[in-house]
Motif scaffolding. Structure first.
Motif: not given
Length: 161
Positions: A25-27, A94-96, A101-104, A138-141
């Motif tokens: 997925h994308i956000i 928490s919303d991210l 988001s870390e798997r987006a 939150s998700c640097p990669t």
């Protein structure tokens, strides 16, 4: 038709967790207006991109409650199997996390392009930059794509580390 069962509670509740955590997925976040969201999703799901985007979903993350117009777009036959809506802010960790988001595959931040006044354009870009910094922390990669209205703001941000 099974996806409707999953999507409708998310649309109705808004504060739910993205239920397809293992799906690609994308956000999409930022200034989400009906016409800009529809244009973005049409491009994302266009047949020219389909082999690469097969199975890709879009998670819309917005602090605003779902409007009737946006709900109609998301429930249209074109998008219903590809889009989920979560009420939340990209500034809230928490919303991210609820949006996985870390798997987006990527995060896209849209801006309000309607303003012609320079100070309102700068404000839109500042919001986009704040969202970008929060998501990066939150998700640097995860790749982040930011739509800006003006040209000065991204030059002022500098590299994120």
């Amino acid at each position: 038709m099974q996806d409707l069962f999953v999507i409708r509670p998310i649309i109705a509740i808004g504060r739910s967790v993205y239920l397809r955590a293992k799906a690609r997925h994308i956000i999409l976040t930022g200034h989400l207006e009906c016409h800009s969201v529809a244009a973005f999703l049409q491009e994302l799901l266009h047949e020219a991109h389909f082999p690469r985007n097969r199975g890709l979903r879009a998670v819309l993350l917005s602090p605003l409650e779902l409007t009737t117009d946006m709900k109609a777009i998301l429930e249209s036959s074109t998008f219903v199997d590809h889009v989920d809506y979560l009420q939340g802010s990209p500034l809230v960790e928490s919303d991210l996390q609820r949006a996985c988001s870390e798997r987006a595959s990527a995060v896209f931040i849209l801006s309000d392009k309607r303003h012609s006044e320079r100070n309102k354009q700068a404000l839109q870009d500042e919001y986009a930059c704040m969202y970008m910094v929060s998501i990066q922390a939150s998700c640097p990669t995860v790749p982040i794509f930011v739509q800006t209205v003006g040209t000065l703001q991204l030059n002022q941000v500098g590299p994120l580390q």
